[in-house]
Scaffold this motif. Structure first.
Motif, PDB file in Angstrom:
ATOM      1  N   VAL A 157       2.394 -42.140 -17.901  1.00 24.10           N
ATOM      2  CA  VAL A 157       1.155 -41.992 -18.586  1.00 24.10           C
ATOM      3  C   VAL A 157       0.307 -41.885 -17.760  1.00 24.10           C
ATOM      4  O   VAL A 157      -0.875 -40.979 -17.819  1.00 24.10           O
ATOM      5  N   ALA A 158       0.228 -42.453 -16.337  1.00 21.61           N
ATOM      6  CA  ALA A 158      -1.001 -42.073 -15.606  1.00 21.61           C
ATOM      7  C   ALA A 158      -1.044 -40.808 -14.950  1.00 21.61           C
ATOM      8  O   ALA A 158      -1.934 -40.165 -14.756  1.00 21.61           O
ATOM      9  N   ALA A 159       0.329 -40.290 -14.802  1.00 22.70           N
ATOM     10  CA  ALA A 159       0.429 -38.757 -14.409  1.00 22.70           C
ATOM     11  C   ALA A 159      -0.177 -37.705 -15.238  1.00 22.70           C
ATOM     12  O   ALA A 159      -0.614 -36.812 -15.024  1.00 22.70           O
ATOM     13  N   ARG A 160       0.037 -38.116 -16.755  1.00 26.77           N
ATOM     14  CA  ARG A 160      -0.374 -37.257 -17.632  1.00 26.77           C
ATOM     15  C   ARG A 160      -1.858 -37.263 -17.874  1.00 26.77           C
ATOM     16  O   ARG A 160      -2.578 -36.173 -17.967  1.00 26.77           O
ATOM     17  N   LYS A 161      -2.368 -38.416 -17.489  1.00 29.29           N
ATOM     18  CA  LYS A 161      -3.971 -38.451 -17.549  1.00 29.29           C
ATOM     19  C   LYS A 161      -4.637 -37.891 -16.235  1.00 29.29           C
ATOM     20  O   LYS A 161      -5.546 -37.262 -16.345  1.00 29.29           O
ATOM     21  N   ALA A 162      -3.872 -37.907 -15.262  1.00 31.75           N
ATOM     22  CA  ALA A 162      -4.073 -37.221 -13.772  1.00 31.75           C
ATOM     23  C   ALA A 162      -4.215 -35.679 -13.960  1.00 31.75           C
ATOM     24  O   ALA A 162      -4.968 -35.210 -13.717  1.00 31.75           O
ATOM     25  N   LEU A 163      -3.313 -35.262 -14.608  1.00 28.67           N
ATOM     26  CA  LEU A 163      -3.120 -33.769 -15.001  1.00 28.67           C
ATOM     27  C   LEU A 163      -4.245 -33.373 -15.917  1.00 28.67           C
ATOM     28  O   LEU A 163      -4.799 -32.165 -15.797  1.00 28.67           O
ATOM     29  N   ALA A 164      -4.294 -34.265 -16.712  1.00 34.29           N
ATOM     30  CA  ALA A 164      -5.602 -33.908 -17.826  1.00 34.29           C
ATOM     31  C   ALA A 164      -6.771 -34.031 -17.176  1.00 34.29           C
ATOM     32  O   ALA A 164      -7.630 -32.817 -17.436  1.00 34.29           O
ATOM     33  N   VAL A 166      -7.385 -32.849 -14.099  1.00 36.82           N
ATOM     34  CA  VAL A 166      -7.243 -31.497 -13.483  1.00 36.82           C
ATOM     35  C   VAL A 166      -7.714 -30.530 -14.453  1.00 36.82           C
ATOM     36  O   VAL A 166      -8.299 -29.517 -13.759  1.00 36.82           O
ATOM     37  N   VAL A 167      -7.136 -30.566 -15.378  1.00 30.99           N
ATOM     38  CA  VAL A 167      -7.323 -29.400 -16.283  1.00 30.99           C
ATOM     39  C   VAL A 167      -8.814 -29.470 -16.702  1.00 30.99           C
ATOM     40  O   VAL A 167      -9.261 -28.459 -16.868  1.00 30.99           O
ATOM     41  N   ARG A 168      -9.668 -30.707 -16.820  1.00 29.31           N
ATOM     42  CA  ARG A 168     -10.883 -30.732 -16.847  1.00 29.31           C
ATOM     43  C   ARG A 168     -11.911 -30.356 -15.734  1.00 29.31           C
ATOM     44  O   ARG A 168     -13.078 -30.193 -15.832  1.00 29.31           O
ATOM     45  N   ASN A 169     -11.228 -30.420 -14.630  1.00 27.13           N
ATOM     46  CA  ASN A 169     -12.169 -30.188 -13.295  1.00 27.13           C
ATOM     47  C   ASN A 169     -12.579 -28.591 -13.422  1.00 27.13           C
ATOM     48  O   ASN A 169     -11.382 -27.803 -13.266  1.00 27.13           O
ATOM     49  N   PRO A 170     -13.764 -28.237 -13.186  1.00 20.44           N
ATOM     50  CA  PRO A 170     -13.905 -26.848 -13.152  1.00 20.44           C
ATOM     51  C   PRO A 170     -13.473 -25.978 -12.026  1.00 20.44           C
ATOM     52  O   PRO A 170     -13.495 -24.782 -11.892  1.00 20.44           O
TER      53      PRO A 170
END
Length: 322
Positions: A157-164, A166-170
């Protein structure tokens, strides 16, 4: 050495200006997140886009630099966690400490500093290291930081939040868009290019000033730490790992990789080592605060590495630059 210090001094002086402004009350602490937001979402993406668009696509897709630097980043994370874990420093604090040991301040400080020292060609290899740290190293450390609560949520779950995150990082998006412009030889229309240029030019001074302000704020709020007084042994070892072990590891691994036939240009090799010699990334303190880690410890590591790097980074440049 004096010539190197002449170039590096203004960058560290801007950090000191931000630190002094926050300490003296000239910059309200409440304004610091606004400065950070301006740099992260406006100025820095424009600067990275410009460098990406003006860098040959082959440099942005340099597999030798990417995987060599990635191996070193993973080794740094594993080693720092191994030496940090103890009854007081558990997975959350150890993992964020590992991130601050493996993640140089490449975006806010490294790219403009290396371009000033080595020329525009330094942006290509430096951008490759940013992709490693933003996408892989950060996601891994955030996932590991959740190990203390593995029974509640789990590392997945933490990994998915971390990837999310990254996706939001410009920044990765700005680099990717710049790479696309480079690949297809595209150019922005005049007024848009001028706007992007103005924002990109503001990235370096505002980012460096913001680093100093963030460090001052963390020190001023240190008395609010819920973990009791900070011990030198909690942050000095990680600071030394960042400033000494990281560049030595990159130097050794990249040298071995070249001997084994990995294609790494001498110029890219030099940029990789100097990136590793940079102080810790200041944005890790904000991440630690959001994840409930000991932000005072992380901020102190960043403060120490930023102050000491004025000498150690300048020394690394003097030794490795032709």
């Amino acid at each position: 050495m004096l010539e190197v210090l002449r170039i590096t001094f203004p960058f560290f002086a801007l950090v000191l200006c931000g630190y002094a402004a926050a300490r003296k009350g000239l910059l309200p602490l409440e304004a610091i997140p606004g400065l950070n937001g301006f740099v992260l979402f406006f100025a820095l993406p424009c600067m990275l886009f410009r460098f990406g668009a003006s860098t040959p696509i082959a440099q942005l897709l340099d597999a030798g630099v990417f995987f060599t630097y990635l191996f070193c980043a993973l080794a740094m994370v594993a080693f720092t966690i191994r030496v940090s874990l103890n009854p007081r420093i558990r997975w959350n604090d150890a993992s964020l400490g590992a991130l601050v040991a493996a993640f140089p301040n490449t975006g806010f400080m490294g790219v403009p500093l290396l371009v000033a020292l080595l020329g525009p060609a330094a942006a290509g290899p430096a951008i490759v290291t940013i992709l490693v740290d933003m996408v892989v190293t950060t996601s891994l450390c955030v996932a590991l930081s959740r190990m203390d609560a593995a029974g509640e949520h789990g590392a997945a779950v933490a990994a998915r939040k971390a990837l999310a995150g990254v996706v939001r990082n410009p920044m990765p998006w700005a680099i990717s868009l710049g790479g696309a412009f480079s690949y297809w030889n595209l150019e922005l229309i005049g007024p848009v290019a001028k706007t992007v240029g103005l924002l990109g030019d503001a990235a370096s001074p505002v980012a460096l000033f913001t680093i100093g302000a963030v460090l001052a704020r963390s020190q001023m709020l240190a008395h609010q730490r819920p973990h009791g007084p900070l011990r030198a042994g909690d942050y000095w070892p990680v600071a030394l790992i960042k400033l000494l072990l990281h560049p030595l590891l990159v130097f050794a691994v990249a040298s071995a990789a070249i001997r084994w036939g990995v294609q790494i240009e001498p110029f890219a090799f030099m940029v990789m080592v100097l990136v590793a010699a940079l102080p810790s990334a200041s944005n890790v303190a904000l991440l630690a605060e959001r994840l409930g880690a000991d932000n005072g410890r992380i901020a102190r590591i960043i403060l120490v590495t930023t102050a000491v790097a004025f000498l150690t980074f300048s020394g690394a440049v003097a030794m490795i630059k032709p």
